[in-house]
Scaffold this active site. Structure first.
Site, PDB file in Angstrom:
ATOM      1  N   HIS A 257      43.627  43.277   5.082  1.00 55.80           N
ATOM      2  CA  HIS A 257      43.717  41.873   4.671  1.00 55.80           C
ATOM      3  C   HIS A 257      45.122  41.392   5.039  1.00 55.80           C
ATOM      4  O   HIS A 257      46.074  42.175   5.037  1.00 55.80           O
ATOM      5  CB  HIS A 257      43.522  41.834   3.146  1.00 55.80           C
TER       6      HIS A 257
ATOM      7  N   CYS B 179      40.495  36.384   5.867  1.00 54.94           N
ATOM      8  CA  CYS B 179      41.917  36.793   5.848  1.00 54.94           C
ATOM      9  C   CYS B 179      42.105  38.135   6.530  1.00 54.94           C
ATOM     10  O   CYS B 179      42.881  38.982   6.080  1.00 54.94           O
ATOM     11  CB  CYS B 179      42.455  36.884   4.420  1.00 54.94           C
TER      12      CYS B 179
ATOM     13  N   LYS C 229      39.407  39.596  -9.366  1.00 49.88           N
ATOM     14  CA  LYS C 229      38.283  40.281  -8.715  1.00 49.88           C
ATOM     15  C   LYS C 229      37.730  41.368  -9.640  1.00 49.88           C
ATOM     16  O   LYS C 229      36.828  42.113  -9.286  1.00 49.88           O
ATOM     17  CB  LYS C 229      38.746  40.930  -7.409  1.00 49.88           C
TER      18      LYS C 229
ATOM     19  N   GLN D  68      39.655  45.541  -3.438  1.00 43.66           N
ATOM     20  CA  GLN D  68      38.183  45.552  -3.324  1.00 43.66           C
ATOM     21  C   GLN D  68      37.603  46.886  -3.806  1.00 43.66           C
ATOM     22  O   GLN D  68      36.480  47.236  -3.458  1.00 43.66           O
ATOM     23  CB  GLN D  68      37.764  45.317  -1.863  1.00 43.66           C
TER      24      GLN D  68
ATOM     25  N   ASP E 270      45.930  49.436  -1.285  1.00 43.32           N
ATOM     26  CA  ASP E 270      45.489  48.117  -1.722  1.00 43.32           C
ATOM     27  C   ASP E 270      44.080  48.288  -2.290  1.00 43.32           C
ATOM     28  O   ASP E 270      43.110  48.492  -1.548  1.00 43.32           O
ATOM     29  CB  ASP E 270      45.509  47.173  -0.506  1.00 43.32           C
TER      30      ASP E 270
HETATM   31  N1  PMP Z   1      43.724  42.802  -0.296  1.00 41.63           N
HETATM   32  C1  PMP Z   1      42.398  42.766  -0.192  1.00 41.63           C
HETATM   33  C2  PMP Z   1      41.672  43.937   0.391  1.00 41.63           C
HETATM   34  C3  PMP Z   1      41.707  41.633  -0.644  1.00 41.63           C
HETATM   35  O1  PMP Z   1      40.388  41.582  -0.544  1.00 41.63           O
HETATM   36  C4  PMP Z   1      42.426  40.556  -1.196  1.00 41.63           C
HETATM   37  C5  PMP Z   1      41.736  39.298  -1.678  1.00 41.63           C
HETATM   38  N2  PMP Z   1      40.740  38.823  -0.839  1.00 41.63           N
HETATM   39  C6  PMP Z   1      43.818  40.671  -1.291  1.00 41.63           C
HETATM   40  C7  PMP Z   1      44.427  41.806  -0.831  1.00 41.63           C
HETATM   41  C8  PMP Z   1      44.647  39.575  -1.891  1.00 41.63           C
HETATM   42  O2  PMP Z   1      44.350  39.435  -3.241  1.00 41.63           O
HETATM   43  P1  PMP Z   1      44.939  38.232  -4.085  1.00 41.63           P
HETATM   44  O3  PMP Z   1      44.624  36.991  -3.304  1.00 41.63           O
HETATM   45  O4  PMP Z   1      44.191  38.313  -5.385  1.00 41.63           O
HETATM   46  O5  PMP Z   1      46.394  38.470  -4.237  1.00 41.63           O
END
Ligand code: PMP
Length: 407
Positions: free
Chosen positions: A124, A365, A227, A204, A201
């Protein structure tokens, strides 16, 4: 709750009962954010109606009560990911904020010119851009672990990239755009052999599978509350105590100091050293409640149910002529990314919306991941514990309608 009873679970999510465009809502955008159970919504109401007061600052009853709830939430998070100590649990704004914290503080302390950071091709943007910014500041370099045609990381290439200059390996446990579970156990093991630190990270992952940071032996682990059935604006950074102790604070302000004078400020101990200013204590308490909710259902049961759901979805969607699934792997969780031949993902998403079905469309993203497949985006259906096979059937029928209308 002993059995996994999805109808009972759905009853706890008031938002799911609404109609969108005259149709029963089918919410399949859980990778972006999940809906909230009643007990989390009620907890937030309880805080504001019964004991809201700023934490760590007062001797009075309300402040003590809120502080206690905040610190209890920290213990709930510690237990959820099996960290060794609550000192290792930092409340942040979310995953992005947690990664930026490490990129700044770890970077300040440990990264020098010529050092290397390894990230995966399927990250991401949140796990790419903070490292680029840090590398720019410190004169370090990013190296990318490539993914194969299915979106799976190529471990043999990863091993070749590791060397004495590698200071940190930062990878997602689950790639958000594809749902692929990366082999983080092997990645961490190999990094440890060369002395590189690791950041996982887990944005997910934690809501779908059991995570034990001590067993993983990662140095940092990040995830987001929104999430994980909690509020927005709250997240977690887990870090090993020895490392966090050595790292300078990320931000300065109230709550992170022992004493302040114009000549010299002394920082306070973990975890507050990294929680400058009034933190999102309502969000933190909501996260504690959300984890209690997850625990009441049982993360293993959730994992099993969602795995069945994903398998069902992949099988069902594969029946559609001209539909390509991106990110084919045995190790996946809760997301299926696809395209219908000859139809733009936005058109698919917009027609599905007319049918009450919410999916995400675009690059998620994760532009480098899309580039790897030679596409600019996909349609992503992502699942949570409250989704059903009937909803997947509706997605299937919706996609047939999209084809009928546009081809
Ligand atoms: N890493 C991953 C794998 C994600 O899916 C996301 C959110 N789509 C993020 C980071 C960023 O998370 P946040 O916008 O809640 O900071």
């Amino acid at each position: 709750m002993n059995m996994f009873d999805v109808e009972k679970i759905r009853e706890q999510f008031p938002l799911l009962t609404q109609k969108v465009n005259g149709k029963n809502l089918v919410y399949l955008d859980n990778g972006a954010t999940v809906q909230k159970p009643l007990r989390v919504i009620e907890k937030i109401k309880e805080i504001y109606t019964e004991y809201n007061s700023n934490i760590h600052r007062g001797v009075h009853y309300l402040s003590n009560k809120t502080t206690e709830a905040y610190e209890n939430a920290r213990e709930t998070v510690r237990n959820f990911i099996n960290a060794n100590s609550t000192e290792e649990i930092i409340f942040t704004k979310g995953t992005t904020d947690a990664i930026n914290l490490v990129a700044f503080s770890f970077g300040e302390k440990y990264i020098k010119k010529g050092d290397e950071i390894l990230i995966a091709e399927t990250e991401h943007h949140s796990n790419i851009v903070p490292w680029q910014m840090m590398c720019e500041r410190k004169g370090a370099k990013i190296k990318v672990i490539p993914a194969d045609n299915n979106g799976e990381l190529i471990l043999s290439e990863y091993k070749k990239l590791l060397n004495k200059r590698t200071k940190l390996v930062a990878v997602a446990q689950v790639a958000n755009s594809l749902g692929i579970i990366n082999p983080i156990e092997d990645i961490i093991y190999e990094a440890r052999k060369t002395g590189a630190k690791t950041l996982i990270d887990g944005a997910q992952a934690v809501q779908h599978k059991s995570v034990d940071v001590q067993k993983l032996d990662c140095d940092f682990y990040a995830f987001s509350g929104h999430k994980t059935y909690a509020e927005t604006g709250i997240g977690i950074l887990y870090g090993k105590k020895e490392l966090l102790n050595e790292m300078p604070p990320y931000q300065g302000g109230g709550d992170m100091i022992k004493s302040v004078s114009f000549e010299k400020t002394e920082y306070t101990d973990l975890p507050l050293k990294f929680e400058a200013g009034t933190s999102n204590y309502v969000g933190a308490i909501s996260l504690g409640e959300a984890i209690n909710f997850i625990n009441s259902v049982g993360i293993e049961k959730i994992e099993k149910y969602e795995t069945e759901l994903l398998k069902y979805a992949e099988e069902k969607l594969s029946l559609i002529n001209g539909l390509t699934i991106y990110g084919k792997s045995k190790n996946k969780t809760s997301a299926v990314s696809f395209l219908l031949k000859g139809i733009h993902f936005y058109d698919t998403g917009m027609i599905l919306d007319k049918l009450g079905i919410a999916v995400r469309t675009g690059a998620h993203c994760a532009e480098p991941t899309m580039k790897n497949f030679g596409i600019s985006g996909t349609v992503r259906a992502s699942f949570a514990m409250y989704n059903t096979k009937e909803e997947i059937d509706k997605l299937y029928e919706g996609l047939l309608k999209v084809k009928n209308m546009l081809l």
